[in-house]
Write an enzyme that holds these catalytic residues in place. Structure first.
Site, PDB file in Angstrom:
ATOM      1  N   GLY A 225     -28.545  -2.829   9.532  1.00 12.48           N
ATOM      2  CA  GLY A 225     -29.876  -2.582  10.075  1.00 12.48           C
ATOM      3  C   GLY A 225     -29.796  -1.580  11.207  1.00 12.48           C
ATOM      4  N   SER A 226     -30.693  -1.727  12.158  1.00  7.89           N
ATOM      5  CA  SER A 226     -30.796  -0.726  13.225  1.00  7.89           C
ATOM      6  C   SER A 226     -29.724  -0.938  14.298  1.00  7.89           C
ATOM      7  CB  SER A 226     -32.181  -0.810  13.855  1.00  7.89           C
ATOM      8  OG  SER A 226     -32.380  -2.094  14.379  1.00  7.89           O
ATOM      9  N   VAL A 229     -30.661  -3.833  17.006  1.00  7.76           N
ATOM     10  CA  VAL A 229     -30.407  -5.217  16.581  1.00  7.76           C
ATOM     11  C   VAL A 229     -28.893  -5.432  16.428  1.00  7.76           C
ATOM     12  CG1 VAL A 229     -30.794  -6.928  14.775  1.00  7.76           C
ATOM     13  CG2 VAL A 229     -32.682  -5.475  15.516  1.00  7.76           C
ATOM     14  N   GLY A 230     -28.205  -4.418  15.923  1.00  7.10           N
ATOM     15  CA  GLY A 230     -26.749  -4.526  15.778  1.00  7.10           C
ATOM     16  C   GLY A 230     -26.065  -4.830  17.101  1.00  7.10           C
ATOM     17  N   GLU A 249     -23.325  -2.435  10.016  1.00  3.42           N
ATOM     18  CA  GLU A 249     -23.620  -1.114   9.436  1.00  3.42           C
ATOM     19  C   GLU A 249     -24.983  -0.709   9.961  1.00  3.42           C
ATOM     20  OE1 GLU A 249     -21.767   0.902   7.920  1.00  3.42           O
ATOM     21  OE2 GLU A 249     -20.113  -0.427   7.385  1.00  3.42           O
ATOM     22  N   CYS A 283     -29.909   5.134   5.089  1.00  4.30           N
ATOM     23  CA  CYS A 283     -29.050   5.346   6.257  1.00  4.30           C
ATOM     24  C   CYS A 283     -28.160   6.567   6.041  1.00  4.30           C
ATOM     25  CB  CYS A 283     -28.227   4.107   6.522  1.00  4.30           C
ATOM     26  SG  CYS A 283     -27.411   3.514   5.048  1.00  4.30           S
TER      27      CYS A 283
HETATM   28  P1  NAP Z   1     -33.700  -3.874  11.600  1.00  2.59           P
HETATM   29  O1  NAP Z   1     -35.057  -3.850  12.179  1.00  2.59           O
HETATM   30  O2  NAP Z   1     -32.534  -3.788  12.506  1.00  2.59           O
HETATM   31  O3  NAP Z   1     -33.612  -5.240  10.770  1.00  2.59           O
HETATM   32  C1  NAP Z   1     -32.474  -5.551   9.997  1.00  2.59           C
HETATM   33  C2  NAP Z   1     -32.422  -7.054   9.815  1.00  2.59           C
HETATM   34  O4  NAP Z   1     -32.207  -7.694  11.071  1.00  2.59           O
HETATM   35  C3  NAP Z   1     -33.704  -7.650   9.271  1.00  2.59           C
HETATM   36  O5  NAP Z   1     -33.404  -8.694   8.387  1.00  2.59           O
HETATM   37  C4  NAP Z   1     -34.375  -8.173  10.521  1.00  2.59           C
HETATM   38  O6  NAP Z   1     -35.306  -9.187  10.276  1.00  2.59           O
HETATM   39  C5  NAP Z   1     -33.191  -8.687  11.281  1.00  2.59           C
HETATM   40  N1  NAP Z   1     -33.407  -8.854  12.719  1.00  2.59           N
HETATM   41  C6  NAP Z   1     -34.414  -8.366  13.488  1.00  2.59           C
HETATM   42  N2  NAP Z   1     -34.238  -8.742  14.766  1.00  2.59           N
HETATM   43  C7  NAP Z   1     -33.109  -9.470  14.823  1.00  2.59           C
HETATM   44  C8  NAP Z   1     -32.385 -10.120  15.876  1.00  2.59           C
HETATM   45  N3  NAP Z   1     -32.814 -10.079  17.135  1.00  2.59           N
HETATM   46  N4  NAP Z   1     -31.247 -10.765  15.548  1.00  2.59           N
HETATM   47  C9  NAP Z   1     -30.792 -10.794  14.295  1.00  2.59           C
HETATM   48  N5  NAP Z   1     -31.434 -10.198  13.254  1.00  2.59           N
HETATM   49  C10 NAP Z   1     -32.574  -9.545  13.517  1.00  2.59           C
HETATM   50  O7  NAP Z   1     -33.512  -2.743  10.500  1.00  2.59           O
HETATM   51  P2  NAP Z   1     -34.525  -2.393   9.334  1.00  2.59           P
HETATM   52  O8  NAP Z   1     -35.752  -1.806   9.962  1.00  2.59           O
HETATM   53  O9  NAP Z   1     -34.696  -3.554   8.426  1.00  2.59           O
HETATM   54  O10 NAP Z   1     -33.705  -1.297   8.519  1.00  2.59           O
HETATM   55  C11 NAP Z   1     -33.619   0.035   8.896  1.00  2.59           C
HETATM   56  C12 NAP Z   1     -32.323   0.319   9.626  1.00  2.59           C
HETATM   57  O11 NAP Z   1     -31.214  -0.093   8.832  1.00  2.59           O
HETATM   58  C13 NAP Z   1     -32.082   1.782   9.891  1.00  2.59           C
HETATM   59  O12 NAP Z   1     -31.599   1.970  11.198  1.00  2.59           O
HETATM   60  C14 NAP Z   1     -30.992   2.162   8.888  1.00  2.59           C
HETATM   61  O13 NAP Z   1     -30.202   3.255   9.253  1.00  2.59           O
HETATM   62  C15 NAP Z   1     -30.216   0.922   8.814  1.00  2.59           C
HETATM   63  N6  NAP Z   1     -29.404   0.871   7.584  1.00  2.59           N
HETATM   64  C16 NAP Z   1     -28.064   1.062   7.670  1.00  2.59           C
HETATM   65  C17 NAP Z   1     -27.278   1.050   6.544  1.00  2.59           C
HETATM   66  C18 NAP Z   1     -25.800   1.251   6.640  1.00  2.59           C
HETATM   67  O14 NAP Z   1     -25.104   0.787   5.766  1.00  2.59           O
HETATM   68  N7  NAP Z   1     -25.284   1.900   7.675  1.00  2.59           N
HETATM   69  C19 NAP Z   1     -27.859   0.818   5.300  1.00  2.59           C
HETATM   70  C20 NAP Z   1     -29.228   0.645   5.237  1.00  2.59           C
HETATM   71  C21 NAP Z   1     -30.002   0.654   6.389  1.00  2.59           C
HETATM   72  P3  NAP Z   1     -36.898  -8.820  10.178  1.00  2.59           P
HETATM   73  O15 NAP Z   1     -37.052  -7.882   9.054  1.00  2.59           O
HETATM   74  O16 NAP Z   1     -37.512 -10.154   9.933  1.00  2.59           O
HETATM   75  O17 NAP Z   1     -37.270  -8.218  11.495  1.00  2.59           O
END
Ligand code: NAP
Ligand code: MG
Length: 481
Positions: A225-226, A229-230, A249, A283
């Site tokens: 994810g982002s 959050v990471g 990731e 990503c």
């Molecule tokens: P995100 O907002 O970080 O959310 C990812 C996951 O984390 C979701 O299931 C989210 O739940 C959960 N989450 C939110 N807040 C959290 C917390 N405080 N503690 C633990 N988990 C929490 O990312 P996204 O908007 O879904 O995805 C887009 C991002 O993913 C982009 O930055 C992209 O680059 C990245 N990405 C990276 C890769 C890679 O392999 N490098 C691949 C694909 C995507 P909710 O949805 O319920 O908020």
């Protein structure tokens, strides 16, 4: 309206709350209601995974193989249906959604085989009469947290190795695209998983994620994810007692270099694919097109012509190349970056919000011309169909600009020169390097991951996945006296 339940200890379990899932191509299309777990239910899921671990971790690898293979076969047999589910909730064009579903099937069958291939080392001890072994055991209960942009492939590439190597799972999919995740869990459960081995907990990211990180019953967290959050997950895993193993990731700001000697039509196609396909919501999307002076103007003209041909529309229509942005907030954020680019002195072409017959979040692909690598649109991940074009004088400057970023997931170069291709492959500070290929689009059986701010911890996928999902045990065996 159907309510999709969570899977806790082998039981489909509803909650007091449920969340609406709507189609980003058509906001009047309500896909379903998805149960939202409460804190107690997260605890029950973790407890179930912990209880299931003692049997599952010692189960026959053949059993784990058979379950994963059966799931793979069902995903493949239902690929058209699953692709529609994915395209409808995430907005990915149907042809790309189909590719993602097939990839999920391949990941499942690959790790079915890996269950039977898990090996270790037998070494000669320094001590006479002593045998020495390094073997791999499951890590334990794994918390899996995934993003919305690959809502079936990413869950598959985390869940499959976790199961193959004998771990149990509490899985939290992303809020905007839970249906694909639900289908995958349903398929795996019916393929024969014992109760508690795989638990699905849909609900607030902060609440569920926080509970997984805080629980001493969870041994490891795999997150995609982002960056924001990471970081929270990393801090939580290190601060927890005991500390947890974790793998992150995260984002990208991936460069694609185009040199004067590139095959121009191929480079234009490569750039259009890298920057705009899947609405730029990958990503691994290229968002910095770094172009040498001699070809710059012809490249920009060609790419603009190609952009005008790309069909932006409803994800389920067969002629659509680029579906909608995932939701209103993401669209607002993308449009905000157009303003930021203008303010920083770039010339913006495209990027307007588009009207279509249905009420969706449609946006034309955008280019930021005359961009400088210091601009916000060249530093921050946008996660939309937008890319900056940065003019450079030669290969050396292109390489320096490509590496001048806090991210390091993927990178690419378009050139017919062996010398530059080879040099870039070696010096690019990214986890994945593409020569004359789009920055996105990777095989399922090779390691996936990045450097710097893009990733933390062992690689995912392929044989490398075992680094995260197993723990090494060193054993010495002497003679009984
Ligand atoms: P995100 O907002 O970080 O959310 C990812 C996951 O984390 C979701 O299931 C989210 O739940 C959960 N989450 C939110 N807040 C959290 C917390 N405080 N503690 C633990 N988990 C929490 O990312 P996204 O908007 O879904 O995805 C887009 C991002 O993913 C982009 O930055 C992209 O680059 C990245 N990405 C990276 C890769 C890679 O392999 N490098 C691949 C694909 C995507 P909710 O949805 O319920 O908020
Ligand atoms: Mg999000």
């Amino acid at each position: 309206m159907e309510t999709f339940a969570n899977l806790i200890d082998g039981e489909w379990t509803v909650s007091a709350n449920a969340s609406e899932n709507r189609n980003p191509s058509d906001q009047t299309d309500l896909i379903g209601l998805f149960a939202q777990v409460n804190t107690d239910q997260v605890g029950q899921a973790i407890g179930a995974a912990r209880r299931a671990l003692s049997t599952w971790s010692l189960s026959s690898p053949q059993l784990r193989h058979d379950i994963l293979l059966a799931a793979s076969n069902e995903v493949m047999a239902r690929k058209a249906e699953l692709a529609r589910v994915l395209a409808r909730e995430e907005g990915k064009a149907l042809k790309d959604a189909l590719g993602e579903v097939v990839r999920a099937a391949h990941v499942l069958s690959y790790f079915a085989g890996e269950a039977l291939r898990l090996n270790g080392d037998v070494l000669a001890s320094t001590r006479a009469g002593v045998e020495a072994f390094a073997t791999r055991e499951p890590v334990g209960v794994v918390g899996i947290v995934t993003p919305w942009n690959f809502p079936i492939a990413i869950p598959a590439w985390k869940i499959a190795p976790a199961l193959a190597f004998g771990n149990t799972i509490v899985f939290k999919p992303a809020a905007p695209a839970p249906h694909s995740a639900w289908m995958l869990v349903d398929i795996l459960q019916r393929a024969g998983l014992p109760a508690g081995v795989l638990n699905l907990v849909m609900g607030s990211g902060a609440m569920v994620g926080g509970a997984l990180v805080a629980s001493p019953e969870v041994d490891a967290i795999s997150f995609t994810g982002s960056v924001g959050v990471g970081r929270q997950i990393a801090a939580g895993c290190i601060g927890a007692s005991p500390m947890k193993k974790f793998q992150l990731e995260m984002g990208g700001k991936n460069p694609l270099v185009i040199l004067d000697d590139a095959d121009l039509p191929a480079a234009i196609e490569c750039a259009a694919n890298s920057a705009f396909y899947s609405t730029g919501q990958r990503c691994t999307a290229a968002s910095r097109l770094i172009v040498t002076d001699g070809v710059h103007d012809r490249f920009v003209d060609g790419l603009r012509t190609r952009m005008a041909e790309l069909q932006v529309g409803h994800a389920l229509e067969s002629e659509t190349d680029i579906g909608p942005v995932v939701d209103e907030a993401q669209l607002e954020s993308n449009l905000g970056y157009l303003d930021a680019a203008r303010k920083d002195g770039a010339r913006v072409v495209g990027g307007e919000r588009l009207n279509r017959p249905t009420e969706g979040f449609f946006m034309a692909p955008a280019l930021f011309l005359e961009a400088d690598n210091a601009m916000r649109v060249c530093r921050e991940e946008i996660f939309g169909p937008a890319a900056a074009v940065i003019r450079v004088k030669d290969y050396e400057e292109a390489l320096a600009v490509a590496n001048d970023t806090e991210f390091g997931l993927s990178s690419g170069i378009c050139t017919t020169s062996l010398k530059y291709a080879r040099d870039f492959r070696r010096k690019s500070a990214a986890g994945m390097v593409m020569v004359n290929l789009p920055t996105a689009g990777v095989d399922h059986h090779l390691p996936f991951g990045g450097r710097k701010g893009s990733s933390y911890g062992p690689r995912e996928q392929g044989s490398y996945a075992r680094e995260f999902y197993t723990s090494v045990k060193t054993a010495y065996v002497g003679d009984a006296q």
